[in-house]
Scaffold this motif. Structure first.
Motif, PDB file in Angstrom:
ATOM      1  N   LEU A 118      -3.008  10.026  -6.879  1.00 36.20           N
ATOM      2  CA  LEU A 118      -1.823   9.410  -7.470  1.00 36.20           C
ATOM      3  C   LEU A 118      -1.183   8.389  -6.531  1.00 36.20           C
ATOM      4  O   LEU A 118      -0.096   7.879  -6.813  1.00 36.20           O
ATOM      5  N   GLY A 119      -1.855   8.091  -5.428  1.00 38.14           N
ATOM      6  CA  GLY A 119      -1.346   7.104  -4.500  1.00 38.14           C
ATOM      7  C   GLY A 119      -0.244   7.611  -3.598  1.00 38.14           C
ATOM      8  O   GLY A 119       0.364   6.825  -2.863  1.00 38.14           O
ATOM      9  N   ILE A 120       0.030   8.905  -3.612  1.00 38.56           N
ATOM     10  CA  ILE A 120       1.101   9.469  -2.781  1.00 38.56           C
ATOM     11  C   ILE A 120       0.668   9.412  -1.319  1.00 38.56           C
ATOM     12  O   ILE A 120      -0.416   9.866  -0.965  1.00 38.56           O
ATOM     13  N   PRO A 121       1.514   8.860  -0.430  1.00 37.53           N
ATOM     14  CA  PRO A 121       1.114   8.699   0.968  1.00 37.53           C
ATOM     15  C   PRO A 121       1.226   9.987   1.779  1.00 37.53           C
ATOM     16  O   PRO A 121       2.189  10.738   1.641  1.00 37.53           O
ATOM     17  N   HIS A 122       0.226  10.220   2.612  1.00 35.26           N
ATOM     18  CA  HIS A 122       0.212  11.299   3.594  1.00 35.26           C
ATOM     19  C   HIS A 122       0.068  10.617   4.951  1.00 35.26           C
ATOM     20  O   HIS A 122      -0.972  10.000   5.235  1.00 35.26           O
ATOM     21  N   VAL A 123       1.085  10.704   5.795  1.00 38.92           N
ATOM     22  CA  VAL A 123       1.113   9.998   7.071  1.00 38.92           C
ATOM     23  C   VAL A 123       0.922  11.016   8.191  1.00 38.92           C
ATOM     24  O   VAL A 123       1.586  12.060   8.213  1.00 38.92           O
ATOM     25  N   ARG A 124       0.033  10.688   9.123  1.00 41.44           N
ATOM     26  CA  ARG A 124      -0.267  11.602  10.231  1.00 41.44           C
ATOM     27  C   ARG A 124      -0.230  10.829  11.541  1.00 41.44           C
ATOM     28  O   ARG A 124      -0.752   9.708  11.620  1.00 41.44           O
ATOM     29  N   ALA A 125       0.393  11.414  12.557  1.00 37.36           N
ATOM     30  CA  ALA A 125       0.478  10.753  13.864  1.00 37.36           C
ATOM     31  C   ALA A 125       0.618  11.808  14.943  1.00 37.36           C
ATOM     32  O   ALA A 125       0.994  12.958  14.682  1.00 37.36           O
ATOM     33  N   ALA A 126       0.358  11.381  16.181  1.00 32.93           N
ATOM     34  CA  ALA A 126       0.358  12.313  17.312  1.00 32.93           C
ATOM     35  C   ALA A 126       1.715  12.450  17.971  1.00 32.93           C
ATOM     36  O   ALA A 126       1.862  13.226  18.919  1.00 32.93           O
ATOM     37  N   SER A 127       2.710  11.703  17.517  1.00 33.31           N
ATOM     38  CA  SER A 127       4.058  11.838  18.053  1.00 33.31           C
ATOM     39  C   SER A 127       5.059  11.622  16.938  1.00 33.31           C
ATOM     40  O   SER A 127       4.743  11.010  15.908  1.00 33.31           O
ATOM     41  N   GLU A 128       6.263  12.108  17.136  1.00 33.61           N
ATOM     42  CA  GLU A 128       7.278  11.990  16.095  1.00 33.61           C
ATOM     43  C   GLU A 128       7.677  10.543  15.861  1.00 33.61           C
ATOM     44  O   GLU A 128       7.903  10.131  14.718  1.00 33.61           O
ATOM     45  N   THR A 129       7.766   9.747  16.935  1.00 32.98           N
ATOM     46  CA  THR A 129       8.144   8.350  16.744  1.00 32.98           C
ATOM     47  C   THR A 129       7.032   7.565  16.056  1.00 32.98           C
ATOM     48  O   THR A 129       7.307   6.711  15.204  1.00 32.98           O
ATOM     49  N   ALA A 130       5.776   7.854  16.401  1.00 34.02           N
ATOM     50  CA  ALA A 130       4.673   7.176  15.711  1.00 34.02           C
ATOM     51  C   ALA A 130       4.648   7.555  14.237  1.00 34.02           C
ATOM     52  O   ALA A 130       4.343   6.731  13.367  1.00 34.02           O
ATOM     53  N   LEU A 131       4.986   8.800  13.941  1.00 30.33           N
ATOM     54  CA  LEU A 131       5.027   9.240  12.554  1.00 30.33           C
ATOM     55  C   LEU A 131       6.154   8.535  11.794  1.00 30.33           C
ATOM     56  O   LEU A 131       5.978   8.112  10.645  1.00 30.33           O
ATOM     57  N   ALA A 132       7.323   8.408  12.430  1.00 32.74           N
ATOM     58  CA  ALA A 132       8.436   7.693  11.787  1.00 32.74           C
ATOM     59  C   ALA A 132       8.052   6.240  11.538  1.00 32.74           C
ATOM     60  O   ALA A 132       8.378   5.673  10.489  1.00 32.74           O
ATOM     61  N   TYR A 133       7.357   5.634  12.501  1.00 28.20           N
ATOM     62  CA  TYR A 133       6.875   4.264  12.325  1.00 28.20           C
ATOM     63  C   TYR A 133       5.947   4.188  11.108  1.00 28.20           C
ATOM     64  O   TYR A 133       6.070   3.291  10.268  1.00 28.20           O
ATOM     65  N   GLY A 134       5.017   5.152  11.008  1.00 26.74           N
ATOM     66  CA  GLY A 134       4.089   5.152   9.879  1.00 26.74           C
ATOM     67  C   GLY A 134       4.798   5.358   8.553  1.00 26.74           C
ATOM     68  O   GLY A 134       4.447   4.726   7.551  1.00 26.74           O
ATOM     69  N   GLN A 135       5.812   6.234   8.519  1.00 20.56           N
ATOM     70  CA  GLN A 135       6.565   6.417   7.284  1.00 20.56           C
ATOM     71  C   GLN A 135       7.275   5.126   6.892  1.00 20.56           C
ATOM     72  O   GLN A 135       7.294   4.744   5.719  1.00 20.56           O
ATOM     73  N   GLY A 136       7.866   4.451   7.872  1.00 16.14           N
ATOM     74  CA  GLY A 136       8.512   3.177   7.577  1.00 16.14           C
ATOM     75  C   GLY A 136       7.524   2.142   7.072  1.00 16.14           C
ATOM     76  O   GLY A 136       7.815   1.391   6.130  1.00 16.14           O
ATOM     77  N   TRP A 137       6.343   2.092   7.684  1.00 13.80           N
ATOM     78  CA  TRP A 137       5.332   1.090   7.315  1.00 13.80           C
ATOM     79  C   TRP A 137       4.889   1.283   5.870  1.00 13.80           C
ATOM     80  O   TRP A 137       4.863   0.332   5.085  1.00 13.80           O
ATOM     81  N   VAL A 138       4.549   2.523   5.509  1.00 12.95           N
ATOM     82  CA  VAL A 138       4.048   2.734   4.153  1.00 12.95           C
ATOM     83  C   VAL A 138       5.165   2.582   3.130  1.00 12.95           C
ATOM     84  O   VAL A 138       4.921   2.151   1.993  1.00 12.95           O
ATOM     85  N   THR A 139       6.402   2.884   3.494  1.00 11.33           N
ATOM     86  CA  THR A 139       7.518   2.678   2.574  1.00 11.33           C
ATOM     87  C   THR A 139       7.680   1.197   2.279  1.00 11.33           C
ATOM     88  O   THR A 139       7.922   0.799   1.129  1.00 11.33           O
ATOM     89  N   ALA A 140       7.541   0.368   3.297  1.00 17.53           N
ATOM     90  CA  ALA A 140       7.625  -1.078   3.081  1.00 17.53           C
ATOM     91  C   ALA A 140       6.491  -1.566   2.200  1.00 17.53           C
ATOM     92  O   ALA A 140       6.678  -2.465   1.364  1.00 17.53           O
ATOM     93  N   GLN A 141       5.317  -0.992   2.367  1.00 17.68           N
ATOM     94  CA  GLN A 141       4.186  -1.378   1.532  1.00 17.68           C
ATOM     95  C   GLN A 141       4.410  -1.000   0.071  1.00 17.68           C
ATOM     96  O   GLN A 141       4.139  -1.794  -0.831  1.00 17.68           O
ATOM     97  N   ASP A 142       4.913   0.214  -0.146  1.00 19.01           N
ATOM     98  CA  ASP A 142       5.032   0.737  -1.516  1.00 19.01           C
ATOM     99  C   ASP A 142       6.321   0.325  -2.208  1.00 19.01           C
ATOM    100  O   ASP A 142       6.361   0.234  -3.433  1.00 19.01           O
TER     101      ASP A 142
END
Length: 888
Positions: free
Chosen positions: A10-34
């Protein structure tokens, strides 16, 4: 920052990262995309720049945002936050900025708006902008208007103001069931928040996985686009079975939570002492601003919660808006609490001369041993089912001292009581599947009281309505009786709004004319009457002096019958004929295009039903409010949980996931939560690889008289037979898989599928499989040791498996004449691809000739250790400019 992105079907994003800040960055990135346009619009609302995007329609908002100092408040809250919270916000903001530049803002509406990077305080501004009207202050302005104009001799003002209590307010639903009453023995937490319907929706389904061994977590839930974390509705898992890894502990477990708005008096309207007689002379006293805190630490802290007590402890720091919280964990504990800052005001109905001194001390969390239901009603402790005679002998809400959670406002209790009835009448243990009957219930418990005003009406239509009530008053989309009831209620609302008794309320409200587009609806008399219709009809004391000195009063029976005659003369049909979602778009000017892109879906329910769909008397029959998310969190098995949103994960009309959940939502359904990474597909975040679910078509090219060429994500299992047949032919020697079994081929490409940096595509010509293309990031491949990788490089391998429908295209002798240029265009379809890089075996003369024919420049001969062993290759390069492709 490095992060991995996966999506489900369904296109729902699952973001995975090795640190909390990298994960927050990834959440922000995919939110901007979607959700690029949506979050930029909200950001501009926070920065008092909405008019740049919305034109004149945004000017009123900008004036209000400036008046309430949204941007300054957001900055102050950010500056007062702890360093770790500021770093987390900054990482998210940086991810949003990068995602916008990587294509998230490439929409026509933003073409004329210069890009501005997000500031670390911007997510706070977005949260404030989306919640500044999410409180009772507009109702206080309305009540002040009533107090100025509607005078009932001998009746206390408080009673007059009570006429307009929000008996038709939509509110939200949440309920929790203790494990003693579930099939699994573990608790369930379920619900659905009700807000204004937006397109794309105001909530974003997301999963956040932090694999930092020091503080791992794996949380999925509904995020606010533009705000990090999942503060309102989430289900977290930990332990060896969670994606956060065994570092989280040796024992698996989970915790979940959901909220409803507490309908609290948490934002005060303070009279401006300069001119207390001026109805427009007021200001807001807002805890978020007064305390320079909106609960950012809670947003982040909830991600680390492992128990219901952890959730309760985190919510102790919550500020705005005030929420009721239900939380449960896999140990079986279920807690109920209220979270937020509520001014300790004595008068909550009218503007105050000064802000309250201090805040209410909220009750401690309460253990739930049966069920708990929160649906914005005024809290009342409920008696057990066996004592009060309601249906069934199942669990009842028996939380003690519920009255202590009454914080100023409430909605009609119909939805909460109906949920309690449904749960009490259960004939089997509860499970995620049984919650559908709650989410989808359409019985309007308030209809009987209104229809009772037609008791003396002998008309056929009155008989019909009374029969509909007797059968349960279900507001179904396919019901003509429900349509009649709603038409009658609307006509009755307008008749009462026009009644001479209420004529004074039509006087000018005296607010700032510049705020009329924003606050004008607050003073719309039919809307206010629709909310308090039951009170107004029951108020036999509502008697005022008419112009001639004669008393004026409302005759409920006469008005009800007259309204029914009007409704009977209107067009017939079913409720679903007119009750369709009417969402708002990020920018007013695009509303038509956005709604036109959604497949129509009539919906059942109204404001008073559990299946709340926001049709309000006095307003249009369309659904302008409703369930903006649904969830069932199963504490026994997170993979057994369910969720859903009104439209889809993507925010761009025409894309695959723009409205692919809409039909399910319209039927009051949910979809399974997917947590198994084997069921997700990896996403390339550099923009070089086209992404999709197994078998999904990701590219299409009409090649004129030669038909259509399409590229599909390879399905390792479904396509294994085709690939195995190709690879075992003698001409496939250079591919190196001639000795593989069919299952080994499938396993190989299942591994490729798991890599976000390597994708495999099956190319079809007029539907017939003809070629395999493997594309990859060279910097994450052994070839990186053989040449100097440049930014934007995309590596490739291709295998021509069949001649395709050449026989149908007589002018074509060599299929490569058609497929070669098509594959070149396909590989440049990714916006991030600047150069194609080939590395065929140096002995494979046929492959070298084909690459030369496509415009590749032969490069150096290299030697490196490939996945299949030592390889001597001839490098080949083709830039976007040399291919004549320009920007994709």
């Amino acid at each position: 920052m490095d992060f991995d992105l996966f999506r489900d079907d369904l296109g729902i994003p699952h973001v995975r990262a090795a640190s909390e800040t990298a994960l927050a960055y990834g959440q922000g990135w995919v939110t901007a995309q979607d959700r690029g346009l949506q979050i930029e619009a909200d950001r501009m609302r926070a920065e008092e720049r909405y008019a740049e995007l919305a034109g004149a329609a945004g000017a009123a908002w900008d004036r209000f945002a400036a008046r309430e100092r949204l941007a300054d408040t957001a900055r102050a809250i950010h500056d007062a936050a702890a360093p770790a919270d500021r770093a987390w916000l900054a990482a998210y903001a940086d991810g949003v900025s990068a995602g916008l530049l990587a294509g998230g803002r490439d929409v026509p509406e933003l073409a004329g708006v210069p890009h501005r990077p997000w500031e670390p305080w911007t997510p706070i501004g977005v949260f404030l902008a989306t919640h500044v009207l999410f409180n009772g202050f507009p109702a206080i302005l309305w009540r002040a208007h009533v107090a100025r104009h509607l005078h009932v001799p001998g009746v206390p003002l408080e009673r007059v103001l009570g006429l307009f209590a929000a008996d038709a307010g939509s509110g939200s639903n949440a309920w929790a069931v203790h494990g003693a009453f579930t099939a699994s023995g573990s608790p369930l937490v379920a619900g659905d928040p009700h807000r204004t319907l937006e397109l794309p929706g105001p909530y974003q389904q997301v999963r956040l996985v932090c694999t930092d061994p020091a503080a791992p977590y794996d949380v999925l839930g509904f995020a606010f686009p533009g705000v990090p974390g999942v503060p309102h509705f989430a289900h977290a898992a930990w332990g060896p079975d969670s994606a956060a890894g065994a570092a989280a502990g040796s024992v698996a477990g989970s915790v979940a939570w959901g909220i409803t708005n507490a309908a609290a008096h948490h934002v005060e309207v303070v009279s401006d002492g300069a001119d207390s007689a001026d109805p427009g002379a007021w200001r807001l006293s807002w805890p978020a601003r007064e305390l320079s805190d909106v609960g950012v630490a809670v947003w982040r802290g909830l991600l680390h919660a492992r128990t219901a007590r952890d959730v309760a402890d985190a919510f102790a720091g919550w500020v705005d808006p005030v929420n009721r919280v239900l939380t449960a964990d896999s140990t079986g504990e279920v807690l109920s609490l209220t979270a937020g800052r509520v001014p300790a005001a004595t008068d909550r109905a009218l503007p105050a001369p000064k802000p309250a001194d201090g805040y209410v001390t909220l009750p401690a969390p309460t253990r739930v041993t049966q069920v708990a239901v929160d649906a914005n009603e005024r809290p009342v402790t409920q008696a057990p089912a066996e004592l009060d005679g309601r249906p069934g002998y199942g669990p009842r809400d028996v939380r003690p001292d519920r009255e202590a959670h009454d914080l100023g406002w409430s909605y009609v209790p119909h939805r909460a009581e109906r949920i309690r009835q449904i749960l009490a009448a259960a004939d089997r243990p509860e499970s995620p599947g049984t919650q559908a009957r709650v989410h989808g219930d359409t019985r309007d418990l308030g209809a009987a009281a209104l229809v009772a005003h037609l008791a003396g009406d002998a008309s056929a239509t009155a008989v019909r309505l009374r029969a509909w009530v007797a059968e349960g008053a279900h507001v179904e989309a396919g019901s003509a009786d429900a349509a009649l009831y709603m038409r009658w209620r609307d006509a009755l609302t307008h008749r009462i709004a026009r009644h001479p008794v209420l004529a004074p309320l039509h006087a000018p409200h005296g607010q700032d004319p510049a705020l009329e587009p924003l606050l004008g609806a607050v003073f719309d008399v039919p809307t206010a009457v629709g909310a308090g219709l039951a009170h107004l009809l029951a108020a036999d004391w509502l008697v005022v002096d008419g112009p001639d000195g004669q008393p004026l009063r409302i005759d409920p029976a006469a008005e009800a019958s007259a309204a029914l005659a009007e409704a009977a003369d209107q067009a017939s049909g079913t409720w679903g004929d007119v009750h369709v979602p009417a969402p708002v778009a990020p920018v007013p000017g695009v509303a038509g295009a956005y709604t036109a892109a959604v497949r129509p879906a009539p919906v059942s329910g109204n404001n008073e039903t559990v299946r709340c769909t926001g049709g309000s008397p006095g307003m249009a029959p369309t659904a302008y409010r409703g369930s903006v998310a649904r969830y069932v969190w199963d504490l026994a098995d997170r993979a057994g949980s369910r969720w859903g949103v009104p439209y889809g994960a993507a925010g761009r009309p025409g894309t695959a996931h723009f409205d692919d959940q809409h039909a399910t939502w319209a039927a009051a359904g949910t979809v399974p939560v997917v947590t198994d990474f084997d069921r997700l597909y990896a996403v390339d975040t550099t923009g070089r690889l086209l992404n999709g679910a197994r078998g999904a078509q990701v590219w299409r090219r009409d090649v004129g008289p030669h038909g259509v060429v399409t590229a599909h994500m390879l399905d390792p299992e479904a396509d294994a037979d085709v690939l195995h047949r190709w690879f075992t032919q003698p001409r496939a020697a250079f591919w190196g898989m001639g000795e593989h079994t069919r299952d080994e081929v499938a396993a190989t490409y299942a591994f490729v599928e798991s890599l976000p940096t390597h994708h495999a595509y099956l190319v079809r010509w007029d539907g017939e499989p003809v070629a395999l293309v493997q594309a990859y990031h060279p910097e994450h491949d052994p070839v990186a040791a053989a040449y100097e990788v440049a930014p934007g490089d995309l590596g490739l391998h291709f295998f021509l498996g069949g001649r395709g429908p050449v026989a149908r295209h007589g002018a074509v002798q060599d299929p490569w004449v058609v497929l070669g240029p098509a594959l070149r265009d396909f590989l440049f379809a990714g916006a991030g691809t600047r150069r194609l890089v080939g590395e065929p075996d140096a002995r494979n003369e046929k492959a070298l000739r084909r690459m030369a024919a496509l415009g590749f420049t032969a490069g150096e001969e290299v030697f490196f250790e490939s996945a299949q062993g030592p390889k001597t290759a001839r490098m080949a390069y083709l830039t976007r400019e040399e291919a004549g492709r320009g920007a994709p």
